[in-house]
Design an enzyme around this catalytic site. Structure first.
Site, PDB file in Angstrom:
ATOM      1  N   ARG A 163       4.765  18.676   9.692  1.00  0.00           N
ATOM      2  CA  ARG A 163       3.922  17.981  10.694  1.00  0.00           C
ATOM      3  C   ARG A 163       4.179  18.535  12.097  1.00  0.00           C
ATOM      4  NH1 ARG A 163       2.384  16.430   6.470  1.00  0.00           N
ATOM      5  NH2 ARG A 163       1.610  14.364   5.892  1.00  0.00           N
ATOM      6  N   SER A 186      -0.399   8.208   8.258  1.00  0.00           N
ATOM      7  CA  SER A 186       1.030   7.915   8.446  1.00  0.00           C
ATOM      8  C   SER A 186       1.328   7.788   9.930  1.00  0.00           C
ATOM      9  CB  SER A 186       1.892   9.047   7.893  1.00  0.00           C
ATOM     10  OG  SER A 186       1.644   9.227   6.525  1.00  0.00           O
ATOM     11  N   GLU A 199       4.372   9.899  14.468  1.00  0.00           N
ATOM     12  CA  GLU A 199       3.612  11.088  14.104  1.00  0.00           C
ATOM     13  C   GLU A 199       2.267  11.076  14.828  1.00  0.00           C
ATOM     14  OE1 GLU A 199       1.501  13.903  12.200  1.00  0.00           O
ATOM     15  OE2 GLU A 199       1.113  12.036  11.160  1.00  0.00           O
TER      16      GLU A 199
HETATM   17  N1  EPU Z   1       7.329   4.092  -0.299  1.00  0.00           N
HETATM   18  C1  EPU Z   1       7.714   2.777  -0.380  1.00  0.00           C
HETATM   19  N2  EPU Z   1       6.905   1.829   0.180  1.00  0.00           N
HETATM   20  C2  EPU Z   1       5.747   2.125   0.800  1.00  0.00           C
HETATM   21  C3  EPU Z   1       5.351   3.475   0.878  1.00  0.00           C
HETATM   22  C4  EPU Z   1       6.165   4.451   0.341  1.00  0.00           C
HETATM   23  O1  EPU Z   1       8.752   2.443  -0.911  1.00  0.00           O
HETATM   24  O2  EPU Z   1       5.071   1.213   1.282  1.00  0.00           O
HETATM   25  C5  EPU Z   1       8.206   5.147  -0.880  1.00  0.00           C
HETATM   26  C6  EPU Z   1       8.116   5.257  -2.381  1.00  0.00           C
HETATM   27  O3  EPU Z   1       9.412   5.512  -2.848  1.00  0.00           O
HETATM   28  C7  EPU Z   1       7.263   6.480  -2.607  1.00  0.00           C
HETATM   29  C8  EPU Z   1       7.647   7.337  -1.429  1.00  0.00           C
HETATM   30  O4  EPU Z   1       7.865   6.404  -0.368  1.00  0.00           O
HETATM   31  O5  EPU Z   1       7.560   7.093  -3.811  1.00  0.00           O
HETATM   32  C9  EPU Z   1       6.601   8.335  -1.010  1.00  0.00           C
HETATM   33  O6  EPU Z   1       5.377   7.678  -0.753  1.00  0.00           O
HETATM   34  P1  EPU Z   1       3.984   8.471  -0.744  1.00  0.00           P
HETATM   35  O7  EPU Z   1       3.866   9.325  -1.945  1.00  0.00           O
HETATM   36  O8  EPU Z   1       2.906   7.474  -0.472  1.00  0.00           O
HETATM   37  O9  EPU Z   1       4.126   9.469   0.458  1.00  0.00           O
HETATM   38  P2  EPU Z   1       4.722   9.317   1.921  1.00  0.00           P
HETATM   39  O10 EPU Z   1       5.982  10.117   2.004  1.00  0.00           O
HETATM   40  O11 EPU Z   1       4.795   7.898   2.343  1.00  0.00           O
HETATM   41  C10 EPU Z   1       3.556  11.498   2.776  1.00  0.00           C
HETATM   42  C11 EPU Z   1       2.669  11.907   3.907  1.00  0.00           C
HETATM   43  C12 EPU Z   1       1.240  11.453   3.647  1.00  0.00           C
HETATM   44  C13 EPU Z   1       0.766  12.098   2.354  1.00  0.00           C
HETATM   45  C14 EPU Z   1       1.715  11.679   1.220  1.00  0.00           C
HETATM   46  C15 EPU Z   1       1.396  12.363  -0.087  1.00  0.00           C
HETATM   47  C16 EPU Z   1       4.087  11.975   5.874  1.00  0.00           C
HETATM   48  C17 EPU Z   1       4.412  11.353   7.194  1.00  0.00           C
HETATM   49  N3  EPU Z   1       3.148  11.360   5.161  1.00  0.00           N
HETATM   50  O12 EPU Z   1       3.597  10.069   2.771  1.00  0.00           O
HETATM   51  O13 EPU Z   1       0.450  11.942   4.714  1.00  0.00           O
HETATM   52  O14 EPU Z   1      -0.557  11.725   2.053  1.00  0.00           O
HETATM   53  O15 EPU Z   1       3.072  12.042   1.562  1.00  0.00           O
HETATM   54  O16 EPU Z   1       1.782  13.709  -0.033  1.00  0.00           O
HETATM   55  O17 EPU Z   1       4.666  12.991   5.522  1.00  0.00           O
HETATM   56  C18 EPU Z   1      -0.478  11.417   6.849  1.00  0.00           C
HETATM   57  O18 EPU Z   1       0.255  12.282   7.321  1.00  0.00           O
HETATM   58  O19 EPU Z   1      -1.270  10.742   7.553  1.00  0.00           O
HETATM   59  C19 EPU Z   1      -0.391  11.115   5.423  1.00  0.00           C
HETATM   60  C20 EPU Z   1      -1.066  10.098   4.862  1.00  0.00           C
END
Ligand code: EPU
Length: 335
Positions: A160, A235, A331
């Site tokens: 990012r 995010s 972010e």
């Molecule tokens: N999780 C929770 N609770 C929540 C959300 C997430 O416990 O409410 C934990 C879970 O363990 C889950 C892990 O977080 O397995 C990862 O969650 P998720 O796959 O939804 O991905 P993220 O790390 O929360 C990132 C990106 C997203 C992108 C997804 C999928 C960042 C800041 N965000 O989110 O990007 O879509 O991975 O690759 O890196 C964005 O940047 O706007 C965005 C949506």
């Protein structure tokens, strides 16, 4: 090119925050932008408005980058390089790739915003970052009005992150981005657990760029609020990267803490997990809230101001810092 006065930016930011631009102009060509920066000095550049939180009115000229068009730069039997102007909507561009069976961007389906901002924050999802497909970025240097091209390796891409958030911030405006895509033998990326699970649920044994996109759209739609219905900026925070030693400390108290190895010494922790664990998931303060399905996304349920959302973000940041000793970095750009 027509400069308007006192324009509401509510429809120009995906948080749907109602602030006013003292002056506003929509730019539809490179030459218009060239002419504008010769005559104006105090302006704010706005693209798709999907990663921005306005907390106040803008007393300057807001320049909306609305330059459209896709051109083919180079084509072989197996690959194609396309140059996409900054004002093209990101997801519409991804759909255009899918219609033509061009591979490389399918994992980045349904990301809000425009092509021009994709390199700035190096958008990423489901195992792919846009830096993996970008060949070069065309910009205009504000001080000289000259066209400045940056090759991928000059963009200092990171998680990012890019040169456009640092050295070139406020200095160069992205006008177009070039991507290298595959025409056959697509290198499909199904490594992200949720994609594999969704594909098998869909009964897809041999994925294609189109079915991967369908899987991504299905996953995103189930977790992330549609900005056309509930204002949000994706995010809100970055996933923090912490030392392995800090993780070991945290694991004593939170043995189930999820983490991804970044290097021998560092791990990434999902901020969504930290926010959920801290009890903020689904929380609402007035019309500002934390989304009920994805705690990393802050939302505007209707009439929240940018400050309402920002204050909630600060409250989350302070809470996470005292509970876990981790400082979450925002972010979304706060203006
Ligand atoms: N999780 C929770 N609770 C929540 C959300 C997430 O416990 O409410 C934990 C879970 O363990 C889950 C892990 O977080 O397995 C990862 O969650 P998720 O796959 O939804 O991905 P993220 O790390 O929360 C990132 C990106 C997203 C992108 C997804 C999928 C960042 C800041 N965000 O989110 O990007 O879509 O991975 O690759 O890196 C964005 O940047 O706007 C965005 C949506």
């Amino acid at each position: 090119m027509q400069i308007q006065e006192n324009i509401s930016l509510k429809n120009y930011n995906t948080f749907n925050v109602d602030v006013t631009a003292k002056r506003f102009v929509s730019i539809t060509s490179y030459s218009e932008l060239e002419a504008l920066i010769k005559q104006e000095s105090n302006f704010f550049v706005l693209s798709g408005g999907s990663n921005i939180l306005f907390t106040k009115d803008l007393n300057c000229l807001v320049v909306h980058i609305n330059i459209k068009g896709i051109t083919i730069v180079k084509e072989t039997d197996s690959s194609i390089e396309v140059k996409v102007n900054a004002g093209e909507n990101w997801h519409e561009f991804v759909l255009w790739c899918l219609q033509n069976d061009y591979g490389g961007l399918e994992n980045l389906s349904l990301i809000p915003g425009n092509v021009g901002t994709s390199p700035i924050q190096n958008i990423g999802a489901y195992g792919v970052e846009v830096k993996d497909r970008i060949t070069q970025v065309e910009t205009i240097e504000i001080s000289s009005g000259k066209k400045v091209m940056l090759l991928n390796e000059e963009c200092q891409f990171g998680y990012r992150n890019s040169i456009f958030k640092h050295q070139l911030k406020g200095k160069n405006i992205v006008t177009a981005v070039s991507f290298l895509l595959t025409k056959k033998n697509h290198k499909l990326n199904t490594s992200y657990g949720a994609i594999e699970a969704k594909l098998s649920e869909m009964g897809v044994a041999n994925p294609t760029v189109q079915t991967i996109s369908e899987a991504v759209v299905a996953i995103r739609s189930s977790k992330l609020p549609d900005p056309n219905k509930i204002g949000n900026g994706g995010s809100f925070f970055k996933n923090p990267i912490v030392k392995q030693t800090s993780l070991l400390q945290l694991q004593k108290k939170y043995p189930d803490i999820p983490h991804y190895t970044i290097s021998e010494k560092e791990v990434k922790i999902p901020a969504g997990w930290l926010i959920e664990k801290a009890g903020f998931k689904g929380k609402k303060i007035g019309d500002a809230g934390v989304h009920k399905n994805q705690a990393l996304v802050l939302v505007n349920y209707g009439n929240a101001t940018g400050s309402d959302i920002y204050n909630l973000a600060c409250q989350i940041q302070n809470h996470i810092q005292s509970q876990f000793g981790i400082l979450l970095e925002m972010e979304v750009n706060i203006v």
